[in-house]
Design a protein around this motif. Structure first.
Motif, PDB file in Angstrom:
ATOM      1  N   ALA A  95     -11.572   1.201   7.584  1.00 25.65           N
ATOM      2  CA  ALA A  95     -12.470   2.229   6.859  1.00 25.65           C
ATOM      3  C   ALA A  95     -12.242   3.443   7.007  1.00 25.65           C
ATOM      4  O   ALA A  95     -12.455   4.452   6.122  1.00 25.65           O
ATOM      5  CB  ALA A  95     -14.097   1.913   6.979  1.00 25.65           C
ATOM      6  N   LYS A  96     -11.932   3.967   8.319  1.00 25.10           N
ATOM      7  CA  LYS A  96     -11.533   5.184   8.669  1.00 25.10           C
ATOM      8  C   LYS A  96     -10.687   6.060   7.661  1.00 25.10           C
ATOM      9  O   LYS A  96     -11.015   7.228   7.272  1.00 25.10           O
ATOM     10  CB  LYS A  96     -11.010   5.442  10.096  1.00 25.10           C
ATOM     11  CG  LYS A  96     -10.921   6.793  10.533  1.00 25.10           C
ATOM     12  CD  LYS A  96     -10.505   6.864  12.184  1.00 25.10           C
ATOM     13  CE  LYS A  96     -10.180   8.191  12.806  1.00 25.10           C
ATOM     14  NZ  LYS A  96      -8.960   8.790  12.083  1.00 25.10           N
ATOM     15  N   PRO A  97      -9.564   5.489   7.442  1.00 21.74           N
ATOM     16  CA  PRO A  97      -8.494   6.218   6.427  1.00 21.74           C
ATOM     17  C   PRO A  97      -9.244   6.495   5.047  1.00 21.74           C
ATOM     18  O   PRO A  97      -8.974   7.485   4.360  1.00 21.74           O
ATOM     19  CB  PRO A  97      -7.586   5.150   6.088  1.00 21.74           C
ATOM     20  CG  PRO A  97      -7.581   4.402   7.445  1.00 21.74           C
ATOM     21  CD  PRO A  97      -8.811   4.258   7.825  1.00 21.74           C
ATOM     22  N   PHE A  98     -10.140   5.676   4.734  1.00 22.46           N
ATOM     23  CA  PHE A  98     -10.924   5.849   3.279  1.00 22.46           C
ATOM     24  C   PHE A  98     -11.905   7.040   3.437  1.00 22.46           C
ATOM     25  O   PHE A  98     -12.406   7.482   2.559  1.00 22.46           O
ATOM     26  CB  PHE A  98     -11.375   4.751   2.970  1.00 22.46           C
ATOM     27  CG  PHE A  98     -10.662   3.519   2.480  1.00 22.46           C
ATOM     28  CD1 PHE A  98     -10.105   3.386   1.328  1.00 22.46           C
ATOM     29  CD2 PHE A  98     -10.289   2.531   3.739  1.00 22.46           C
ATOM     30  CE1 PHE A  98      -9.280   2.471   0.853  1.00 22.46           C
ATOM     31  CE2 PHE A  98      -9.208   1.666   3.225  1.00 22.46           C
ATOM     32  CZ  PHE A  98      -8.646   1.416   1.815  1.00 22.46           C
ATOM     33  N   TYR A 140      -0.757   7.655  -4.732  1.00 18.10           N
ATOM     34  CA  TYR A 140      -1.387   6.660  -4.040  1.00 18.10           C
ATOM     35  C   TYR A 140      -0.825   6.549  -2.571  1.00 18.10           C
ATOM     36  O   TYR A 140       0.224   7.456  -2.276  1.00 18.10           O
ATOM     37  CB  TYR A 140      -1.198   5.325  -4.764  1.00 18.10           C
ATOM     38  CG  TYR A 140       0.227   4.825  -4.464  1.00 18.10           C
ATOM     39  CD1 TYR A 140       0.432   3.806  -3.635  1.00 18.10           C
ATOM     40  CD2 TYR A 140       1.045   5.294  -5.291  1.00 18.10           C
ATOM     41  CE1 TYR A 140       1.541   3.404  -3.422  1.00 18.10           C
ATOM     42  CE2 TYR A 140       2.473   4.757  -5.091  1.00 18.10           C
ATOM     43  CZ  TYR A 140       2.870   3.783  -4.118  1.00 18.10           C
ATOM     44  OH  TYR A 140       4.178   3.423  -3.935  1.00 18.10           O
ATOM     45  N   ALA A 141      -1.376   6.013  -1.800  1.00 17.87           N
ATOM     46  CA  ALA A 141      -1.148   5.808  -0.541  1.00 17.87           C
ATOM     47  C   ALA A 141      -1.488   4.293  -0.074  1.00 17.87           C
ATOM     48  O   ALA A 141      -2.239   3.720  -0.107  1.00 17.87           O
ATOM     49  CB  ALA A 141      -1.510   6.421   0.711  1.00 17.87           C
ATOM     50  N   VAL A 142      -0.424   3.536   0.773  1.00 15.54           N
ATOM     51  CA  VAL A 142      -0.699   2.545   1.616  1.00 15.54           C
ATOM     52  C   VAL A 142      -0.937   2.681   3.151  1.00 15.54           C
ATOM     53  O   VAL A 142       0.281   3.323   3.672  1.00 15.54           O
ATOM     54  CB  VAL A 142       0.542   1.338   1.291  1.00 15.54           C
ATOM     55  CG1 VAL A 142       0.285   0.137   2.186  1.00 15.54           C
ATOM     56  CG2 VAL A 142       0.301   1.219  -0.287  1.00 15.54           C
ATOM     57  N   GLN A 143      -1.720   2.496   3.724  1.00 16.66           N
ATOM     58  CA  GLN A 143      -1.846   2.602   5.176  1.00 16.66           C
ATOM     59  C   GLN A 143      -1.650   1.679   6.178  1.00 16.66           C
ATOM     60  O   GLN A 143      -1.602   0.487   5.525  1.00 16.66           O
ATOM     61  CB  GLN A 143      -3.440   3.078   5.346  1.00 16.66           C
ATOM     62  CG  GLN A 143      -3.825   4.361   4.501  1.00 16.66           C
ATOM     63  CD  GLN A 143      -3.125   5.692   5.417  1.00 16.66           C
ATOM     64  OE1 GLN A 143      -2.659   5.740   6.420  1.00 16.66           O
ATOM     65  NE2 GLN A 143      -3.612   6.926   4.934  1.00 16.66           N
TER      66      GLN A 143
END
Length: 477
Positions: free
Chosen positions: A189-192, A302-305
């Motif tokens: 959840a941190k990246p969000f 967009y990004a993919v983590q």
């Protein structure tokens, strides 16, 4: 004489092609490892002192649904669900999708979690097989659990069912046999929660091997290197793939695959992209590529983590027969996915994906076993006929073997210098010992499995294959 001259020239060209291919594979691995090392260092520097528990107090933590498809998982399903329910997070629920199991999974779940059928309308935003019943627990301790019983349609169809049932903006798609780290959702959840001008559409995490580990009440108590050789070799595979491979591709913004055992997705984008493709056995890779392609076609940022922490532990196959079926399926899935998205190949419109990731996967993931097999057979034939010097063959074999061992040792070193889950000298000796045998025993087997996968695809094999679980009921301390 002219014929002999051309034969000699052809042999020299063949030798150089094989050598160039082998060296290109090694160089690509070294480059990816260097990028991964840099990315891991940056990740640790940024997250070393993060208090993830403090995120629990934040009111805007993302609401998440954990989707866990289950097919004939009766031996381990109770323990696995307890693991999911014990995750340290507030805004989440667990949706278990029983995909027409032939065993006693549903009776086991009903008894273990005190389930009753509820009157909830099923809205199929993504078309799926028929849903027979939706269950909830009468026990407040299991209030976050939802169980969906449906007709068999395969893993992709089960995940689509879970996406339809979910009401939360984010879904975490996992294998029900996974044992999750207690802080898994906090780390995901941190990246969000961090400010960004790009919409995060997917986040992948590291999957590790749980065989021989101590599991109690759905929690990982102690990490052990597997006693079984087949499972132990897969530990090395996973370390190389997740720490020295996917970390680099994420840094390059070219990650094509988020493991089907563990991935978090923006539900809205998943629905817009059409959900999981039920016509491929590589549904996890295909969805990631399709979501990325969709966002680029729509010209949306967009990004993919990628989270390198070991957050998910799964049971690996311990027999060569089951492993062969798994690897053959992976080959068929890669083949199908690359074909579906062939428009992206060397297409500058798709940036890193089209110009770098896709060509790499085509050459070094899909075609490499075929090239290796054909090259090996021709080389052996030439040696037997006296056309090719056996010294060259042995020298090339020694080069490849040495690199394989050193790269596995690098993966072990990276693990020990970062997350250090294997804490005893006994475990390290096990991993180091198997690293010296893998290239001789296991690698030829994976090449064989890949060839079988290609042959199965040519014959029209569409089966997903069954994975027989040993279970975590008898761990070795």
């Amino acid at each position: 004489m002219t014929g002999i001259h051309w034969l000699d020239a052809g042999i020299h060209i063949f030798n150089y092609l094989i050598l160039v291919f082998a060296i290109s594979v090694m160089v690509s691995y070294i480059i990816l490892a260097m990028i991964s090392a840099y990315a891991l260092k940056s990740y640790h520097k940024k997250n070393r002192f993060v208090n993830y528990s403090a995120l629990l107090a934040l009111p805007d933590t993302p609401r998440v649904s954990l989707l866990a498809p289950a097919y004939n998982e009766g031996r381990t399903i109770t323990e696995n669900i307890k693991s999911l329910l014990s995750i340290n997070y507030n805004n989440f629920d667990v949706i278990v999708i029983n995909d027409g199991s032939k065993d006693d999974s549903i009776p086991i779940l009903i008894e273990a979690f005190e389930l009753v059928v509820i009157d909830q309308k099923y809205e199929a935003k993504i078309p799926t097989k028929e849903v027979k019943a939706i269950y909830k627990s009468t026990n407040p301790s299991y209030s976050k659990l939802v169980v969906v019983d449906k007709n068999n349609g395969g893993k992709a169809d089960a995940l689509n069912t879970g996406i339809n049932v979910s009401k939360n903006p984010y879904v975490v798609c996992i294998d029900v046999d996974c044992i999750m780290d207690k802080d898994v959702l906090l780390k995901l959840a941190k990246p969000f929660l961090e400010k960004s001008d790009k919409r995060i559409i997917a986040t992948g995490g590291v999957v590790r091997i749980a065989n021989s580990c101590v599991i109690k009440s759905g929690k990982l108590i102690k990490v052990n290197a597997p006693d079984n050789w087949v499972a132990r070799i897969q530990v090395l595979e996973y370390l190389r793939a997740f720490l020295l491979g996917r970390m680099a591709w994420a840094k390059l913004d070219g990650l094509l695959l988020i493991s089907g055992a563990f991935g978090m997705f923006d539900r809205e984008i998943v629905l817009e992209a059409g959900g999981y493709n039920t016509k491929t056995v590589g549904e996890d890779m295909e969805l990631v590529i399709r979501m990325r392609r969709y966002m680029m076609d729509q010209k949306r940022e967009y990004a993919v983590q990628y989270i390198p922490d070991p957050l998910c532990w799964t049971e690996a196959p311990e027999s060569y027969e089951i492993l062969r079926k798994q690897r053959s399926r992976w080959t068929r899935g890669t083949m199908e996915t690359l074909w579906i998205h062939r428009k992206m190949f060397l297409n500058p419109k798709y940036k890193t994906i089209g110009l770098l990731s896709y060509p790499y996967w085509l050459m070094y993931e899909y075609l490499a076993p075929i090239i290796e097999c054909i090259g090996l057979l021709i080389t052996i034939l030439f040696v037997c006929l006296g056309i090719l010097k056996w010294q060259f063959f042995l020298l090339l074999t020694l080069l490849v073997y040495t690199f394989s061992v050193m790269f596995s040792m690098l993966a072990i070193y990276t693990e020990e210098s970062t997350f250090r889950k294997y804490t005893t000298y006994k475990d390290l000796r096990k991993l180091i010992f198997i690293a010296h045998l893998e290239a001789l025993i296991f690698h030829p087997f994976t090449v064989y499995a890949a060839i079988r996968g290609n042959w199965g695809k040519i014959k029209g094999n569409k089966g997903w294959g069954e994975m027989t679980r040993k279970g975590f009921d008898k761990p070795k301390a």
